[in-house]
Design an enzyme around this catalytic site. Structure first.
Site, PDB file in Angstrom:
ATOM      1  N   GLU A  33       0.852  -1.192   0.000  1.00  0.00           N
ATOM      2  CA  GLU A  33       0.000   0.000   0.000  1.00  0.00           C
ATOM      3  C   GLU A  33       0.887   1.241   0.000  1.00  0.00           C
ATOM      4  O   GLU A  33       1.708   1.408   0.890  1.00  0.00           O
ATOM      5  CB  GLU A  33      -0.933   0.018   1.212  1.00  0.00           C
ATOM      6  CG  GLU A  33      -1.759   1.277   1.368  1.00  0.00           C
ATOM      7  CD  GLU A  33      -2.577   1.615   0.128  1.00  0.00           C
ATOM      8  OE1 GLU A  33      -2.374   2.712  -0.431  1.00  0.00           O
ATOM      9  OE2 GLU A  33      -3.399   0.775  -0.287  1.00  0.00           O
ATOM     10  N   GLY A  41      -8.662   0.841   2.677  1.00  0.00           N
ATOM     11  CA  GLY A  41      -9.266   1.140   1.394  1.00  0.00           C
ATOM     12  C   GLY A  41     -10.127   2.383   1.353  1.00  0.00           C
ATOM     13  O   GLY A  41     -10.233   3.142   2.319  1.00  0.00           O
ATOM     14  N   GLY A 178     -21.203  18.462 -11.469  1.00  0.00           N
ATOM     15  CA  GLY A 178     -21.579  17.060 -11.596  1.00  0.00           C
ATOM     16  C   GLY A 178     -22.842  16.753 -10.825  1.00  0.00           C
ATOM     17  O   GLY A 178     -22.894  16.974  -9.607  1.00  0.00           O
ATOM     18  N   GLY A 180     -24.345  13.681 -10.662  1.00  0.00           N
ATOM     19  CA  GLY A 180     -24.514  12.249 -10.426  1.00  0.00           C
ATOM     20  C   GLY A 180     -24.762  11.962  -8.961  1.00  0.00           C
ATOM     21  O   GLY A 180     -24.974  12.858  -8.139  1.00  0.00           O
ATOM     22  N   GLU A 185     -25.240  13.378  -3.097  1.00  0.00           N
ATOM     23  CA  GLU A 185     -24.992  13.136  -1.673  1.00  0.00           C
ATOM     24  C   GLU A 185     -24.307  14.328  -1.026  1.00  0.00           C
ATOM     25  O   GLU A 185     -24.686  14.762   0.080  1.00  0.00           O
ATOM     26  CB  GLU A 185     -24.147  11.875  -1.489  1.00  0.00           C
ATOM     27  CG  GLU A 185     -24.918  10.583  -1.697  1.00  0.00           C
ATOM     28  CD  GLU A 185     -24.185   9.359  -1.184  1.00  0.00           C
ATOM     29  OE1 GLU A 185     -24.777   8.274  -1.222  1.00  0.00           O
ATOM     30  OE2 GLU A 185     -23.021   9.491  -0.748  1.00  0.00           O
ATOM     31  N   ASP A 311     -12.630  -1.493  -7.640  1.00  0.00           N
ATOM     32  CA  ASP A 311     -12.861  -0.426  -8.612  1.00  0.00           C
ATOM     33  C   ASP A 311     -11.869  -0.428  -9.762  1.00  0.00           C
ATOM     34  O   ASP A 311     -12.164   0.095 -10.841  1.00  0.00           O
ATOM     35  CB  ASP A 311     -12.799   0.942  -7.912  1.00  0.00           C
ATOM     36  CG  ASP A 311     -13.868   1.105  -6.846  1.00  0.00           C
ATOM     37  OD1 ASP A 311     -14.776   0.255  -6.780  1.00  0.00           O
ATOM     38  OD2 ASP A 311     -13.792   2.075  -6.070  1.00  0.00           O
ATOM     39  N   HIS A 445     -44.681  -4.046  12.709  1.00  0.00           N
ATOM     40  CA  HIS A 445     -45.427  -2.791  12.587  1.00  0.00           C
ATOM     41  C   HIS A 445     -45.166  -1.921  13.816  1.00  0.00           C
ATOM     42  O   HIS A 445     -45.131  -2.446  14.936  1.00  0.00           O
ATOM     43  CB  HIS A 445     -46.929  -3.082  12.477  1.00  0.00           C
ATOM     44  CG  HIS A 445     -47.773  -1.853  12.529  1.00  0.00           C
ATOM     45  ND1 HIS A 445     -47.975  -1.059  11.428  1.00  0.00           N
ATOM     46  CD2 HIS A 445     -48.447  -1.276  13.556  1.00  0.00           C
ATOM     47  CE1 HIS A 445     -48.747  -0.042  11.758  1.00  0.00           C
ATOM     48  NE2 HIS A 445     -49.049  -0.159  13.048  1.00  0.00           N
TER      49      HIS A 445
END
Length: 461
Positions: A33, A41, A178, A180, A185, A311, A445
């Protein structure tokens, strides 16, 4: 050169899980890493965990600050501190989960291929070593795309989704390039903290992947939050000023230009697989036009010694997909070769605005355009008793049903707790249950999940 049983380049979800598994089987594992702030990550450091932590804190802003701008700024700074503390704790835990294992060696350095089965590691302390293995796994993730906008790299007020979460002072005016899911979010998050948010979206249609009725519902809720959307927006230049930043934009449909002033700019223009420094050509590993590692259905690359996961291989960028990549590789190495990338469809995703937007399978617009024989059921979120107890009555639930079999082909839930409820639909779809299974199921419920009783009982249109 040191020979090991496995080399994993990148400390992400799939890679770290595979490392622990292999070590448990007695394999000698080298984990590489290059960034010591990325142990664990993307998810825990710059993705799911920090963003959802901040979204939770943003949701509390109204109750805690009651519209006081000074209090909003203070709450935002405190939220960043809480986020930093959480990610630091998780990063340390993830590091020691591997580094303390006697069968795993964690190398802080950058790995690059020098042959089909050999990796050179430029260590952070300046040394270099070579590692060889017949089992090498690429798990280097993705990085933010920096668009070709004049002045974007010179500005001191431009941020990515990673760097903006280190900003300790709340920007009063935030421009987001952007529209998207990542942009939405962050738009919701910063609007909740008290920022004036403008989203610049190059598309003419808002969230074009979603059905138009869902998109309209989402946009209306976000505009009610105070978020401004500029569609057909092409940002042509960014220029810092003494007290902010100025964006020069062009409306590609209307044909006119305009300017926007902000305190900060967020680039939410997508992420690209991180493969540039790996020297993949030396190992005979193919990539596609976007730089993603090309893999087969069992995640093997064009090099028989190398797999890719997460990814870096392109496709959906979700932590749970990276984890499933690990399962596929585990089955390929030790199982019956039954698992592959095709058998996990369909899978759900969620966008953590308020209420969250969750989706699985095919949408109505796509199904009708394909000529499929479908029926559609809809239910306003305000029809669900639990939505009223939560005081979250905005939204819409809908599902696409195969008229011949009664099976669920897809569903979109824009309502409270949809990120949890969508998993129930996913289970029904994966097990081949018809919509009537959920219509007649006994749910607790009051709960949002019992909305599925009513949704699946609606007359189809």
């Amino acid at each position: 050169m040191e020979k090991v049983d496995a080399i994993i380049i990148g400390f992400g979800k799939g890679g770290k899980t595979l490392a622990a598994d292999l070590a448990g089987r007695g394999w000698n594992v080298a984990m590489i890493e290059r960034n010591d702030k990325m142990y664990g990550g993307t998810c825990i450091n710059i993705g799911c965990i920090p963003t959802k932590t901040l979204i939770h804190q943003a949701n509390e802003t109204g109750c805690l600050t009651r519209g006081d701008k000074t209090a909003e700024k203070r709450h935002y700074t405190e939220a960043i501190e809480k986020k930093n503390a959480l990610t630091a704790m998780l990063r340390d835990r993830n590091y020691h989960n591997l580094a303390d294992n006697p069968n795993i060696r964690v190398y802080h350095g950058e790995g690059r291929f020098i042959s089909h089965n050999t990796v050179s590691v430029a260590l952070a302390d300046g040394d270099t070593l070579e590692l060889g293995s017949d089992h090498i796994f690429i798990n280097t993730g993705a990085r933010s795309i920096i668009p070709a906008i004049e002045g974007v790299r010179d500005s001191q007020r431009v941020y990515t989704s990673t760097t903006i979460m280190q900003l300790e002072k709340l920007p009063q005016r935030l421009a987001i390039i952007g529209g998207g899911y990542i942009g939405l979010e962050f738009a919701f998050m910063y609007a909740s903290f008290g920022s004036d948010v403008t989203v610049l979206d190059k598309h003419s249609d808002f969230i074009p992947k979603e059905d138009r009725d869902i998109a309209a519902a989402v946009k209306a809720v976000m505009e009610k939050k105070g978020i401004e959307f500029r569609m057909n927006a092409r940002t042509e230049s960014i220029r810092d000023m003494t007290d902010g930043v100025k964006l020069s934009c062009h409306d590609t449909e209307g044909g006119y230009s305009y300017e926007i002033e902000a305190d900060a700019v967020l680039l939410a223009t997508g992420r690209r697989p991180e493969t540039g420094s790996l020297n993949l050509a030396a190992a005979g590993i193919e990539t596609d036009a976007r730089g993603a590692v090309v893999v087969d259905s069992r995640l093997k690359t064009s090099n028989p010694h190398v797999w890719a996961m997460g990814d870096v291989k392109g496709g959906p960028q979700f932590t749970y997909i990276s984890l499933d990549d690990y399962r596929i590789i585990r089955d390929d190495l030790f199982g019956h070769h039954a698992r592959n990338t095709a058998d996990r469809d369909p899978f759900a995703y969620a966008v953590f605005i308020d209420p969250p937007l969750s989706r699985i399978g095919i949408g109505e617009d796509e199904a009708r355009a394909s000529g499929m024989d479908i029926g559609v059921v809809r239910l306003p979120a305000a029809s669900v008793p639990r939505a009223h107890t939560l005081e979250q009555t905005d939204g819409l639930l809908k599902a696409v049903i195969d008229k011949q079999t009664g099976k669920i082909l897809g569903a979109t839930l824009f309502c409270a707790d949809s990120s949890e409820v969508i998993n129930l639909i996913a289970i029904a779809m994966k097990t081949g249950q018809p919509g009537t299974f959920l219509r007649d199921f006994i749910f607790t419920h009051p709960s949002m999940s019992e909305a599925l009783n009513d949704l699946m009982g609606q007359p189809m249109t």
